[in-house]
Scaffold this active site. Structure first.
Site, short mmCIF file in Angstrom:
data_model
loop_
_atom_site.label_atom_id
_atom_site.label_comp_id
_atom_site.label_asym_id
_atom_site.label_seq_id
_atom_site.Cartn_x
_atom_site.Cartn_y
_atom_site.Cartn_z
CB SER A 56 53.89 44.62 32.23
OG SER A 56 54.61 44.84 31.04
CB VAL A 57 50.47 41.11 35.59
CG1 VAL A 57 50.33 40.21 36.82
CG2 VAL A 57 49.47 42.27 35.69
#
Length: 438
Positions: free
Chosen positions: A150-151
């Site tokens: 999810s970066v």
């Protein structure tokens, strides 16, 4: 839901693992020692596959996060052939001995000990523009790529922030001003800004213990291994049209970490630019940054990039991306992204209304005073630190006051940041305090 339906989309979002389970430690699960995918051909018991989820079961995921392109179709984020960034290295061995106490713990640990505790694959610390710490404990190589999970959301948020700064995207406009296909969805009366801040009041859950949770339908829409009998939405964007609004709820009042917002934001940005996410990240960030390595996004069955968790990239490139943001959008004296975009990411979520919306969610009780803006996590601490975060330990931590950036890739068995934060956040803060004195 069969195991074969459990696509990388779901895996990249999952947060079911906790400290209570007994897993082998970091040293015991170094990928090279485990022997996955080695030999010609590999032994059957050491062969990992995406179609049956074996590639992402711990400890196999420690191999897979470094080899995503072996399991899923991807599209390149080109680094181009232009001038590459330069960076100096001046390693500080004393960082290993910095001590801190994890949240809710009594016993302190050293920063070096925290690497194994968090199953770190690679970590870089930058201070005042130089690399002062760089280690690759397991699996990842200096020239390798790693799943950012999810970066990836923060890269999508950065693209949108650039378009806002360039006045090509208006966060006050309704979603349907850009995507009329969503006029009958729960997003219809939401603004673009509410999508960027994840305050949309949509009926969507990511509860992996609930077979009726909406995440399963979302995951299936992006699953390239779904069976021929599947008749649901054919891609991420078709799924977005099925999302409903929560009854009697208002957009813009409560933060809710829902990955579908990122997919929608990428779609909106594509409508504005006429380009897919991989091209936007390449042309707006990667090539101007002077990244050294091409990145890659995982694709759904229609070739749509998985904006919410599908970016694979190099650790140094990720660290320099963070350093560029710390410097107001500049790197090596060059303005990479508009200064206003970098400022809005760092400061835009600091008002009381953002903090109140974050607190109302109840999802992250330990992150007191935090907020969320433009797909970035804002600590609102005394240093003005902000973060990009991904499951299994992926992180970019930017501390303006300490002139510090930390970039980390990891492969913990405990996926959710709720379990990772008690070890990670105090470690980052301890390093910042140490560097403030340098």
């Amino acid at each position: 839901m069969t195991k074969s339906f459990f696509s990388f989309t779901a895996l990249a979002l999952a947060g079911a693992f906790g400290f209570a389970q007994n897993y082998p430690n970091a040293e015991q699960t170094v990928p090279d020692r485990m022997g996955w995918m080695q030999g010609f051909p590999p032994a059957r018991e050491k062969t990992l596959k995406a179609s049956d989820n074996s590639f992402f079961e711990f400890p196999a995921l420690r191999y897979s996060v470094n080899h995503i392109r072996e399991f899923y179709p991807t599209r390149a984020v080109s680094a181009g052939n232009g001038k590459k960034y330069t960076v100096k290295t001046r390693l500080d061995p004393a960082i290993d001995n910095i001590t801190f106490t994890p949240w809710d713990a009594q016993k302190p640990m050293t920063f070096e000990q925290s690497l194994a505790a968090n199953y770190t694959d690679g970590i870089i610390i930058m201070h005042k523009g130089k690399i002062v710490y760089e280690k690759y404990p397991a699996g990842l190589k200096p020239d390798g790529l790693h799943a950012a999970m999810s970066v990836s959301k923060s890269f999508t948020g950065t693209v949108a922030s650039i378009l806002v700064a360039e006045k090509k995207l208006d966060p006050s406009k309704k979603v349907t001003d850009y995507i009329p296909e969503l006029k009958n969805s729960g997003f219809a009366d939401a603004t673009v800004g509410q999508v960027m801040d994840m305050t949309t009041a949509i009926k969507y859950g990511e509860d992996y213990n609930d077979p009726n949770s909406e995440v399963w339908a979302y995951s299936a829409a992006g699953n390239v291994f779904r069976p021929d009998s599947y008749s649901g939405p054919q891609n991420y964007y078709e799924y977005l049209a099925t999302v409903k609004k929560l009854p009697d709820a208002q957009h813009g009042t409560t933060f809710g970490y829902k990955t579908v917002n990122t997919e929608l934001l990428a779609w909106i940005c594509s409508r504005v630019t006429g380009k897919g996410l991989t091209d936007m990240v390449s042309e707006m960030i990667w090539q101007p940054l002077g990244a050294h390595y091409d990145g890659y996004y995982q694709l759904d069955p229609s070739g749509i990039a998985f904006a919410g968790g599908g970016f694979d990239l190099n650790l140094r490139d990720m660290a320099l991306f963070g350093e560029m943001l710390r410097n107001g959008g500049k790197l090596n004296g060059k303005q990479v992204i508009p200064a206003q975009a970098a400022l809005d990411i760092a400061k835009g979520g600091s008002s009381d209304s953002y903090k109140e919306a974050f607190a109302k969610s109840g999802e992250y009780p330990k992150l007191k005073g935090w907020s969320y803006h433009n797909m970035w996590w804002i600590t609102n601490n005394s240093h003005g630190a902000y973060m990009a975060r991904g499951v299994h330990g992926q992180a970019i931590y930017i501390d303006p006051a300490a002139q510090m950036v930390i970039a980390r890739f990891a492969s913990t068995y405990y996926a959710s940041n709720k379990y990772i934060d008690p070890l990670s956040i105090p470690a980052y803060e301890a390093v910042a305090d140490y560097l403030m004195k340098k």
